[in-house]
Write an enzyme that holds these catalytic residues in place. Structure first.
Site, PDB file in Angstrom:
ATOM      1  N   LYS A 161      15.937  14.358 -17.972  1.00 55.90           N
ATOM      2  CA  LYS A 161      14.997  13.606 -17.140  1.00 55.90           C
ATOM      3  C   LYS A 161      15.596  13.303 -15.778  1.00 55.90           C
ATOM      4  O   LYS A 161      16.824  13.211 -15.624  1.00 55.90           O
ATOM      5  CB  LYS A 161      14.588  12.315 -17.833  1.00 55.90           C
ATOM      6  CG  LYS A 161      15.719  11.443 -18.348  1.00 55.90           C
ATOM      7  CD  LYS A 161      15.162  10.318 -19.238  1.00 55.90           C
ATOM      8  CE  LYS A 161      16.260   9.565 -19.966  1.00 55.90           C
ATOM      9  NZ  LYS A 161      15.722   8.510 -20.859  1.00 55.90           N
ATOM     10  N   ARG A 211       9.899  -0.977 -26.874  1.00 59.35           N
ATOM     11  CA  ARG A 211      10.086  -1.785 -25.679  1.00 59.35           C
ATOM     12  C   ARG A 211      10.393  -3.213 -26.104  1.00 59.35           C
ATOM     13  O   ARG A 211       9.582  -3.888 -26.726  1.00 59.35           O
ATOM     14  CB  ARG A 211       8.828  -1.733 -24.817  1.00 59.35           C
ATOM     15  CG  ARG A 211       8.779  -2.748 -23.671  1.00 59.35           C
ATOM     16  CD  ARG A 211       9.943  -2.652 -22.677  1.00 59.35           C
ATOM     17  NE  ARG A 211      10.054  -1.357 -22.060  1.00 59.35           N
ATOM     18  CZ  ARG A 211       9.335  -0.940 -21.011  1.00 59.35           C
ATOM     19  NH1 ARG A 211       8.436  -1.746 -20.483  1.00 59.35           N
ATOM     20  NH2 ARG A 211       9.530   0.257 -20.502  1.00 59.35           N
ATOM     21  N   ARG A 234       6.888  12.493 -26.303  1.00 61.52           N
ATOM     22  CA  ARG A 234       7.096  11.276 -25.523  1.00 61.52           C
ATOM     23  C   ARG A 234       6.231  10.144 -26.072  1.00 61.52           C
ATOM     24  O   ARG A 234       5.064  10.349 -26.388  1.00 61.52           O
ATOM     25  CB  ARG A 234       6.754  11.518 -24.045  1.00 61.52           C
ATOM     26  CG  ARG A 234       7.622  12.571 -23.379  1.00 61.52           C
ATOM     27  CD  ARG A 234       7.090  12.926 -22.006  1.00 61.52           C
ATOM     28  NE  ARG A 234       5.746  13.507 -22.079  1.00 61.52           N
ATOM     29  CZ  ARG A 234       4.986  13.782 -21.022  1.00 61.52           C
ATOM     30  NH1 ARG A 234       5.448  13.524 -19.803  1.00 61.52           N
ATOM     31  NH2 ARG A 234       3.784  14.315 -21.172  1.00 61.52           N
ATOM     32  N   GLU A 282      17.055   3.040 -21.768  1.00 57.06           N
ATOM     33  CA  GLU A 282      16.765   2.627 -20.394  1.00 57.06           C
ATOM     34  C   GLU A 282      16.745   1.104 -20.310  1.00 57.06           C
ATOM     35  O   GLU A 282      16.488   0.415 -21.297  1.00 57.06           O
ATOM     36  CB  GLU A 282      15.414   3.170 -19.904  1.00 57.06           C
ATOM     37  CG  GLU A 282      15.371   4.687 -19.762  1.00 57.06           C
ATOM     38  CD  GLU A 282      14.082   5.176 -19.111  1.00 57.06           C
ATOM     39  OE1 GLU A 282      13.380   4.353 -18.461  1.00 57.06           O
ATOM     40  OE2 GLU A 282      13.762   6.374 -19.251  1.00 57.06           O
ATOM     41  N   ASN A 284      14.698  -1.424 -17.913  1.00 51.03           N
ATOM     42  CA  ASN A 284      13.624  -1.476 -16.928  1.00 51.03           C
ATOM     43  C   ASN A 284      13.612  -2.827 -16.227  1.00 51.03           C
ATOM     44  O   ASN A 284      13.441  -3.858 -16.875  1.00 51.03           O
ATOM     45  CB  ASN A 284      12.275  -1.237 -17.611  1.00 51.03           C
ATOM     46  CG  ASN A 284      12.168   0.167 -18.175  1.00 51.03           C
ATOM     47  OD1 ASN A 284      11.726   1.080 -17.502  1.00 51.03           O
ATOM     48  ND2 ASN A 284      12.598   0.345 -19.423  1.00 51.03           N
TER      49      ASN A 284
END
Length: 323
Positions: A161, A211, A234, A282, A284
């Protein structure tokens, strides 16, 4: 005490209020009788070295047929007494960086900026996860296609990515020997100027890309697992993933405990962690989402916790400035 809440966001007329976390924040701020201000797109600037914004008084309501009202905009100087919510979506391009520099000047003049503009500049959302390598899967970041191909061969299968994407855009799943590997690397790296990230493919993605939301360094008790649909690998909601709320696992809480204190120290009051299986992928910090979905599924009010933290920080900062 009512606060002046100034929001920097994407055009409010284009948001989907059932899923928009910024909108959830605005509803809570208005419920607390804070004054809402909307910075018109492109409205941040400088005047004689001072941060200014072209902004209008805003009112919101939870109605899909008409969710906002704006008064006529004017230009105002930013500083003490303002709480600035920086909620623009990536990419973090040069214009985004310029806006954070303006917000840093507003911060120096006494405004509280959420999230901290220096942190927004420092924390690329892909690279920030690697500040906590104990939480991450095997990862390589490189401009060197030979090194990236060697990583794919070593892992057997990897996800590639760019560093500046969002919403699942330009993410590739590549197996060793895939005939498309060279063209994928050309797309991501180009002739060598662009960094790309390669992470070991985690088959646990089939059960969801979780998340986890941090509010002032503390995790919300539930996460939103974004589950891929059909032949899509995804899980991003923007890529068609289905959101399913779940309680945090012990591993989720461990990851949050690794990351949360540093986020709090750096003034990152609202952060989203992406976790696949047992691994952080990740961090964020620009405009994390999923408030509305989790609130709806579990009867929460995540924005209330955020504004408790904002009000406490604002009261402390402005009391200190007054002494």
């Amino acid at each position: 005490m009512p606060l002046d809440i100034v929001v920097v966001m994407d055009p409010i007329e284009s948001i989907k209020i059932a899923k928009d976390s910024t909108f959830a924040m605005l509803l809570e701020a208005q419920r607390r009788s804070h004054r809402l201000w909307y910075v018109v797109p492109g409205g941040l600037g400088l005047r004689d070295g001072n941060a200014v914004a072209t902004m209008a008084r805003l009112a919101v309501r939870d109605d899909p047929d008409g969710w906002f009202e704006l008064q006529s905009p004017s230009q105002y100087e930013l500083g003490a007494g303002h709480v600035l919510l920086m909620r623009r979506d990536p990419p973090v391009d040069s214009e985004y960086v310029y806006d954070t520099q303006i917000l840093s000047l507003a911060q120096q003049a006494g405004a509280l900026v959420v999230n901290d503009p220096q942190g927004l500049r420092d924390y690329n959302e892909k690279l920030a996860a690697l500040l906590f390598p104990q939480c991450c899967p095997p990862t390589v970041v490189s401009r060197d296609t030979v090194a990236l191909k060697a990583f794919i061969a070593d892992q057997g299968e990897a996800v590639l990515k760019p560093l500046d994407g969002m919403g699942g855009r330009s993410i590739f799943r590549v197996a060793h020997g895939d005939p498309n590997t060279n063209v994928i690397l050309e797309t991501l790296v180009g002739d060598g100027p662009n960094l790309a990230m390669a992470q070991r493919y985690l088959p646990e993605i089939a059960t969801g890309d979780k998340r986890i939301l941090l509010v002032d360094g503390v995790p919300v008790d539930y996460c939103l697992a974004r589950i891929p649909q059909g032949d899509e690998f995804r899980g991003n909601l923007a890529a068609g993933g289905r959101g399913e709320g779940r309680p945090l696992s012990e591993r989720d809480r461990w990851i949050a405990a690794q990351v949360g204190p540093e986020m709090k120290r750096r003034g990152m009051l609202f952060v989203g962690l992406d976790v696949i299986g047992d691994y952080l992928t990740e961090v964020n910090v620009t405009s994390p989402t999923c408030i509305r979905e989790l609130d709806a599924q579990f009867g929460l009010n995540i924005s209330a916790g955020l504004f408790d933290a904002i009000e406490a920080r604002a009261a402390k900062a402005w009391a200190t400035a007054a002494t």
